[in-house]
Design a protein around this motif. Structure first.
Motif, PDB file in Angstrom:
ATOM      1  N   ARG A  30       0.914  -1.227   0.024  1.00 34.81           N
ATOM      2  CA  ARG A  30      -0.164   0.181  -0.058  1.00 34.81           C
ATOM      3  C   ARG A  30       0.948   1.277  -0.032  1.00 34.81           C
ATOM      4  O   ARG A  30       0.555   2.132  -0.778  1.00 34.81           O
ATOM      5  N   GLU A  31       2.001   1.480   0.741  1.00 31.34           N
ATOM      6  CA  GLU A  31       2.670   2.385   0.858  1.00 31.34           C
ATOM      7  C   GLU A  31       3.409   2.531  -0.524  1.00 31.34           C
ATOM      8  O   GLU A  31       3.644   3.683  -0.836  1.00 31.34           O
ATOM      9  N   ALA A  32       3.748   1.563  -1.142  1.00 30.02           N
ATOM     10  CA  ALA A  32       4.529   1.865  -2.407  1.00 30.02           C
ATOM     11  C   ALA A  32       3.472   1.798  -3.416  1.00 30.02           C
ATOM     12  O   ALA A  32       3.880   1.951  -4.885  1.00 30.02           O
ATOM     13  N   LYS A  33       2.220   1.858  -3.238  1.00 36.24           N
ATOM     14  CA  LYS A  33       1.086   2.055  -4.333  1.00 36.24           C
ATOM     15  C   LYS A  33       1.293   0.771  -5.193  1.00 36.24           C
ATOM     16  O   LYS A  33       1.110   0.994  -6.549  1.00 36.24           O
ATOM     17  N   ALA A  34       1.855  -0.339  -4.929  1.00 38.40           N
ATOM     18  CA  ALA A  34       1.859  -1.587  -5.642  1.00 38.40           C
ATOM     19  C   ALA A  34       0.728  -2.646  -5.413  1.00 38.40           C
ATOM     20  O   ALA A  34       0.442  -2.653  -4.117  1.00 38.40           O
ATOM     21  N   PRO A  35       0.312  -3.069  -6.522  1.00 35.84           N
ATOM     22  CA  PRO A  35      -0.742  -4.271  -6.384  1.00 35.84           C
ATOM     23  C   PRO A  35       0.031  -5.397  -5.454  1.00 35.84           C
ATOM     24  O   PRO A  35       1.028  -5.688  -5.546  1.00 35.84           O
ATOM     25  N   PHE A  36      -1.060  -6.017  -4.539  1.00 33.78           N
ATOM     26  CA  PHE A  36      -0.507  -7.159  -3.829  1.00 33.78           C
ATOM     27  C   PHE A  36      -1.630  -8.135  -3.729  1.00 33.78           C
ATOM     28  O   PHE A  36      -2.825  -7.800  -3.098  1.00 33.78           O
ATOM     29  N   ASP A  37      -1.354  -9.441  -3.980  1.00 36.99           N
ATOM     30  CA  ASP A  37      -2.382 -10.347  -3.841  1.00 36.99           C
ATOM     31  C   ASP A  37      -1.636 -11.831  -3.689  1.00 36.99           C
ATOM     32  O   ASP A  37      -0.648 -11.689  -3.527  1.00 36.99           O
ATOM     33  N   GLU A  38      -2.469 -12.752  -3.434  1.00 38.40           N
ATOM     34  CA  GLU A  38      -1.936 -14.087  -3.108  1.00 38.40           C
ATOM     35  C   GLU A  38      -0.944 -14.709  -4.213  1.00 38.40           C
ATOM     36  O   GLU A  38       0.115 -15.193  -3.712  1.00 38.40           O
ATOM     37  N   ALA A  39      -1.037 -14.213  -5.598  1.00 33.75           N
ATOM     38  CA  ALA A  39      -0.143 -14.633  -6.432  1.00 33.75           C
ATOM     39  C   ALA A  39       1.268 -13.987  -6.182  1.00 33.75           C
ATOM     40  O   ALA A  39       2.412 -14.766  -6.410  1.00 33.75           O
ATOM     41  N   VAL A  40       1.194 -12.526  -5.743  1.00 35.63           N
ATOM     42  CA  VAL A  40       2.674 -12.124  -5.790  1.00 35.63           C
ATOM     43  C   VAL A  40       3.055 -12.505  -4.361  1.00 35.63           C
ATOM     44  O   VAL A  40       4.360 -12.978  -4.235  1.00 35.63           O
ATOM     45  N   ASN A  41       2.304 -12.843  -3.310  1.00 36.25           N
ATOM     46  CA  ASN A  41       2.641 -13.507  -2.042  1.00 36.25           C
ATOM     47  C   ASN A  41       3.462 -14.788  -2.129  1.00 36.25           C
ATOM     48  O   ASN A  41       4.352 -15.153  -1.636  1.00 36.25           O
ATOM     49  N   GLN A  42       2.978 -15.601  -3.128  1.00 33.65           N
ATOM     50  CA  GLN A  42       3.511 -16.830  -3.479  1.00 33.65           C
ATOM     51  C   GLN A  42       4.897 -16.750  -4.014  1.00 33.65           C
ATOM     52  O   GLN A  42       5.864 -17.508  -3.620  1.00 33.65           O
ATOM     53  N   ARG A  43       5.213 -15.662  -4.726  1.00 40.18           N
ATOM     54  CA  ARG A  43       6.488 -15.513  -5.213  1.00 40.18           C
ATOM     55  C   ARG A  43       7.385 -15.089  -4.078  1.00 40.18           C
ATOM     56  O   ARG A  43       8.738 -15.069  -4.304  1.00 40.18           O
ATOM     57  N   LEU A  44       7.187 -14.707  -2.986  1.00 39.25           N
ATOM     58  CA  LEU A  44       8.081 -14.263  -1.894  1.00 39.25           C
ATOM     59  C   LEU A  44       8.406 -15.619  -1.031  1.00 39.25           C
ATOM     60  O   LEU A  44       9.409 -15.483  -0.246  1.00 39.25           O
ATOM     61  N   ARG A  45       7.876 -16.701  -1.281  1.00 34.74           N
ATOM     62  CA  ARG A  45       8.111 -17.808  -0.406  1.00 34.74           C
ATOM     63  C   ARG A  45       9.729 -18.272  -0.807  1.00 34.74           C
ATOM     64  O   ARG A  45      10.079 -18.383  -1.714  1.00 34.74           O
ATOM     65  N   GLY A  46      10.201 -18.363   0.448  1.00 34.91           N
ATOM     66  CA  GLY A  46      11.784 -18.641   0.465  1.00 34.91           C
ATOM     67  C   GLY A  46      12.764 -17.800   0.078  1.00 34.91           C
ATOM     68  O   GLY A  46      13.850 -18.331  -0.034  1.00 34.91           O
ATOM     69  N   VAL A  47      12.404 -16.732   0.005  1.00 34.47           N
ATOM     70  CA  VAL A  47      13.394 -15.599  -0.564  1.00 34.47           C
ATOM     71  C   VAL A  47      13.579 -14.703   0.524  1.00 34.47           C
ATOM     72  O   VAL A  47      12.744 -14.509   1.418  1.00 34.47           O
ATOM     73  N   SER A  48      14.640 -13.842   0.463  1.00 29.33           N
ATOM     74  CA  SER A  48      14.902 -13.128   1.540  1.00 29.33           C
ATOM     75  C   SER A  48      14.304 -11.729   1.688  1.00 29.33           C
ATOM     76  O   SER A  48      13.301 -11.511   0.809  1.00 29.33           O
ATOM     77  N   ARG A  49      14.146 -11.207   2.855  1.00 31.52           N
ATOM     78  CA  ARG A  49      13.238 -10.011   2.893  1.00 31.52           C
ATOM     79  C   ARG A  49      13.471  -8.973   2.138  1.00 31.52           C
ATOM     80  O   ARG A  49      12.742  -8.404   1.364  1.00 31.52           O
ATOM     81  N   MET A  50      14.713  -8.573   1.651  1.00 29.47           N
ATOM     82  CA  MET A  50      15.112  -7.405   0.704  1.00 29.47           C
ATOM     83  C   MET A  50      14.676  -8.069  -0.706  1.00 29.47           C
ATOM     84  O   MET A  50      14.277  -7.012  -1.458  1.00 29.47           O
ATOM     85  N   GLU A  51      14.762  -9.181  -0.947  1.00 29.52           N
ATOM     86  CA  GLU A  51      14.571  -9.711  -2.451  1.00 29.52           C
ATOM     87  C   GLU A  51      13.032  -9.701  -2.568  1.00 29.52           C
ATOM     88  O   GLU A  51      12.494  -9.408  -3.570  1.00 29.52           O
ATOM     89  N   SER A  52      12.283  -9.909  -1.537  1.00 30.24           N
ATOM     90  CA  SER A  52      10.898  -9.887  -1.329  1.00 30.24           C
ATOM     91  C   SER A  52      10.331  -8.546  -1.647  1.00 30.24           C
ATOM     92  O   SER A  52       9.354  -8.205  -2.589  1.00 30.24           O
ATOM     93  N   LEU A  53      11.073  -7.466  -0.931  1.00 32.21           N
ATOM     94  CA  LEU A  53      10.527  -6.141  -1.315  1.00 32.21           C
ATOM     95  C   LEU A  53      10.716  -5.719  -2.637  1.00 32.21           C
ATOM     96  O   LEU A  53       9.822  -4.950  -3.366  1.00 32.21           O
TER      97      LEU A  53
END
Length: 213
Positions: A30-53
């Motif tokens: 929300r802060e970045a005005k970027a879309p976020f849904d479960e599909a995006v969330n799945q891409r974050l699995r297993g990767v670091s915090r900065m890579e997720s950002l």
């Protein structure tokens, strides 16, 4: 038995903190005005915090300095840790403790290999630290999955060569990291695996029986 050590990913394997990650990252998006849904969330699995950002910011119309990104990642982590305080031992699914006890009784050494910097805190909330001979987390590695560093370091902490260690993972990045480490992998759940893991598990509770053959 073929293996002497088992290295478990934490989130999605021994417990699930997906709902907490989702809530914490949703505010960042929300802060970045970027879309976020479960599909995006799945891409974050297993990767670091900065890579997720960086994944979240791909779709942002805004530009952020490295310092602003560090702040955003830190704020996300603070939100996440506040949510994690809601966890109790009941958040470890039924049968997982019994499976870990069975594996230990069979003489296997057990470790956690997680890219999360909150792994020890989560284990503390679950009251599950006593099951593991070693914990290697995001505070001890320079490169996150699919780089094999976390699994190689976990094996080293167990005092075992990679070839006699089995990784238990639920994310494609973890499967790739296990292969790069020279370890077999048991894949948990129905992820879209880039190649076939050595074993497929519905959940961790079936692992002792699978290894007994």
């Amino acid at each position: 038995m073929k293996y002497q050590g088992i290295i478990f990913d934490l989130d999605g394997v021994l417990c699930s903190t997906d709902r907490f990650h989702f809530q914490a990252w949703q505010q960042t998006a929300r802060e970045a005005k970027a879309p976020f849904d479960e599909a995006v969330n799945q891409r974050l699995r297993g990767v670091s915090r900065m890579e997720s950002l960086e994944i979240i910011l791909e779709a942002s119309p805004l530009t952020f300095t490295p310092e602003e990104k560090e702040r955003m990642a830190e704020e996300k982590n603070e939100r996440y840790r506040r949510l994690l305080r809601q966890m109790t031992p009941a958040d470890m699914p039924n049968g997982v403790r019994e499976a870990l006890e069975s594996l230990r009784a069979a003489g296997l050494k057990l470790a956690v290999g997680s890219s999360s910097k909150n792994a020890r805190f989560i284990l503390e909330r679950l009251e599950a630290g006593q099951y593991f001979d070693a914990v290697c987390d995001g505070t001890q590695i320079a490169r996150s999955k699919p780089h094999p560093e976390v699994f190689l370091k976990a094996a080293e902490m167990l005092g075992l060569p990679p070839a006699v260690c089995l990784v238990v993972e639920d994310a494609p990045a973890g499967l790739q990291a296990a292969r790069a480490a020279g370890m077999d992998c048991a894949g948990v759940g129905g992820a879209d695996w880039p190649f076939a893991p050595a074993y497929r598990l519905e959940d961790v509770t079936t692992l002792p029986a699978v290894l007994r053959g």
